[in-house]
Design an enzyme around this catalytic site. Structure first.
Site, PDB file in Angstrom:
ATOM      1  N   LYS A  95       0.804  -1.227   0.000  1.00  0.00           N
ATOM      2  CA  LYS A  95       0.000   0.000   0.000  1.00  0.00           C
ATOM      3  C   LYS A  95       0.836   1.277   0.000  1.00  0.00           C
ATOM      4  CE  LYS A  95      -4.422  -1.610   1.684  1.00  0.00           C
ATOM      5  NZ  LYS A  95      -4.174  -2.971   2.253  1.00  0.00           N
ATOM      6  N   GLU A 117     -10.164   5.976   4.455  1.00  0.00           N
ATOM      7  CA  GLU A 117     -10.654   4.900   5.302  1.00  0.00           C
ATOM      8  C   GLU A 117      -9.562   3.837   5.384  1.00  0.00           C
ATOM      9  OE1 GLU A 117     -11.156   4.964   2.036  1.00  0.00           O
ATOM     10  OE2 GLU A 117     -10.408   2.953   1.574  1.00  0.00           O
ATOM     11  N   SER A 384       1.646  -9.721  -0.815  1.00  0.00           N
ATOM     12  CA  SER A 384       1.330  -8.289  -0.705  1.00  0.00           C
ATOM     13  C   SER A 384       1.744  -7.653   0.619  1.00  0.00           C
ATOM     14  CB  SER A 384      -0.165  -8.075  -0.940  1.00  0.00           C
ATOM     15  OG  SER A 384      -0.937  -8.876  -0.066  1.00  0.00           O
TER      16      SER A 384
HETATM   17  C1  LIG Z   1      -5.136  -3.998   2.021  1.00  0.00           C
HETATM   18  C2  LIG Z   1      -4.403  -5.211   1.718  1.00  0.00           C
HETATM   19  C3  LIG Z   1      -4.837  -6.067   0.691  1.00  0.00           C
HETATM   20  C4  LIG Z   1      -6.133  -5.870  -0.053  1.00  0.00           C
HETATM   21  O1  LIG Z   1      -6.174  -4.744  -0.854  1.00  0.00           O
HETATM   22  P1  LIG Z   1      -6.071  -4.819  -2.424  1.00  0.00           P
HETATM   23  O2  LIG Z   1      -6.458  -3.453  -2.859  1.00  0.00           O
HETATM   24  O3  LIG Z   1      -6.994  -5.867  -2.919  1.00  0.00           O
HETATM   25  O4  LIG Z   1      -4.666  -5.144  -2.745  1.00  0.00           O
HETATM   26  C5  LIG Z   1      -4.058  -7.163   0.406  1.00  0.00           C
HETATM   27  N1  LIG Z   1      -2.928  -7.433   1.081  1.00  0.00           N
HETATM   28  C6  LIG Z   1      -2.480  -6.638   2.073  1.00  0.00           C
HETATM   29  C7  LIG Z   1      -1.238  -7.000   2.789  1.00  0.00           C
HETATM   30  C8  LIG Z   1      -3.205  -5.509   2.418  1.00  0.00           C
HETATM   31  O5  LIG Z   1      -2.761  -4.734   3.401  1.00  0.00           O
END
Ligand SMILES: *Cc1c(COP(=O)(O)O)cnc(C)c1O
Length: 400
Positions: A95, A117, A384
């Site tokens: 993010k 948010e 992610s």
């Molecule tokens: C917020 C988050 C997501 C989900 O958000 P996307 O917009 O679908 O990527 C996925 N993985 C992590 C580690 C997150 O913090």
């Protein structure tokens, strides 16, 4: 050289096929158009690109590496599994990529407050971090249920100096936080900017957030080619709003031999009514200023959604994903809470990497799929984020 149509999406009105757009009142449309024009202008400026590139390398720590999960792959048998390590970024997830982009854009546009948010708290922490760095006030709205579940991130946001607003309405989770943040934004949309946390909301946000996140796939494609001399057979990522997935997929869209798989949260099971599998079970509708797939109840209201991963707990999904599903370029599958926990523990114990519960959905899909493939095939998983924020929750859940 002819340009593939994917690189020209969305169209000028913000549509990916029939999805996206600006389903908002005219006054707000005017503000969104201002942001779009500013973004299109600023993104061409070498100073902006250079500032963002420098922050990506020196502040975030990019490029994030690709790691071959040898022990996990050998344990499962079948395809080799590789991880794109977005968990190693500063603040521990993908993010920060779009938050830095949004905070810089806010600064270039002379905005006085950044509002957003947050679900798992990852977007809140990443945005509060970016705003601290850029030097701009930041206000984060978060559901009370998530505040209780994600205490470490709540503390970090306070330390980073943002104003935290607790949202108790509705199910007190992500969707309600979006509504609350949006109301605050509407009080002065000319001076405030709403920094959306995923590739959702009205145009230009699905485009901007995608652009800022597409660094993931650009790096990963080159890194993979360099180390393996070929592209992966499968590229997979979890899908909440869809930002890490679209960030990963964008560079591979024109590689027809690379199968792209988005993994949604099936929660307690697809027929339990407790899930957030929007692409799998939703239908084309409208939510938060965009046309997209939405999980709705029979009476047309938005379904209360569930996932063990707060960050995937969203009843809509980015419009580009809806388009990519309809044209068949990306496949969307799901993993249950239980599969997710199993993947979380496996990756932790076999590779020494504690993944975010969100990312564990993509790991779960890879673990399920690898044994069905040959050893010479490769699966690239977008990891992610890291699971520090989930560690206590999982330990309690599993009685560790
Ligand atoms: C917020 C988050 C997501 C989900 O958000 P996307 O917009 O679908 O990527 C996925 N993985 C992590 C580690 C997150 O913090």
């Amino acid at each position: 050289m002819s340009k593939h149509p994917f690189s020209q999406m969305p169209d000028a009105a913000g549509y990916f096929g029939e999805y996206g757009g600006q389903l908002i009142p005219p006054e707000l449309k005017q503000v969104m158009d201002e942001i779009d024009h500013a973004y299109e202008e600023i993104r061409q400026q070498p100073e902006f690109q250079q500032e963002l590139a420098d922050l990506f390398s020196d502040y975030v720590g990019r490029p994030s590496p690709i790691f071959y999960a040898r022990r996990l792959s050998e344990k499962l048998g079948g395809a080799r599994i590789f991880l794109k390590r977005e968990d190693l970024n500063h603040t521990g997830a993908h993010k920060i990529n779009h938050c830095l982009g949004e905070a810089l854009l806010a600064k270039y546009m002379g905005k006085t407050k950044v509002i957003a948010e947050t679900g798992a708290g990852q977007h809140g922490v990443a945005l509060a971090t970016a705003c601290a760095l850029v030097g701009i006030p930041c206000e984060i709205h978060m559901g009370q249920v998530d505040i209780e579940k994600e205490a470490p991130n709540v503390t970090k946001m306070k330390i980073l100096g943002c104003t935290l607003v607790s949202v108790t309405r509705g199910t007190a989770t992500l969707k309600d936080a979006v509504d609350s943040a949006f109301e605050e934004y509407l009080k002065d949309p000319h001076n405030f900017i709403y920094a959306i946390g995923s590739v959702v909301g009205p145009h230009p946000f699905p485009k901007m957030v995608r652009d800022f996140q597409s660094i993931i796939g650009r790096e990963a494609r080159e890194q993979f080619l360099q180390r393996e001399g070929r592209l992966p057979d499968y590229v997979t990522a979890c899908v909440g709003g869809g930002s890490n997935a679209i960030g990963m997929f964008t560079a591979f869209l024109e590689d027809d031999d690379v199968a792209l798989v988005g993994v949604e949260p099936a929660g307690l099971g697809l027929d339990s009514g407790k899930h957030a599998a929007t692409m799998t079970l939703g239908k084309s509708s409208a939510l938060h200023g965009m046309k997209c797939y939405v999980l709705e109840q029979d009476d047309g209201t938005t379904m209360p959604v569930h996932s063990i991963a707060s960050g995937l707990d969203y009843p809509g999904v980015g419009p580009q994903h809806c388009y990519l599903k309809d044209i068949g370029r990306v496949r969307y599958e799901s993993a249950t809470d239980e599969e997710c926990l199993n993947a979380f523990m496996n990756l932790s114990r076999v590779e020494g990497i504690i993944p975010a519960l969100e990312s564990s959905h993509a790991v779960a899909w890879a673990m399920r799929t690898a044994p069905t493939l040959d050893r010479d095939q490769c699966i690239l998983v977008n990891l992610s984020g890291r699971g520090d924020k989930d560690a206590d929750f999982v330990a309690r859940k599993l009685g560790l």
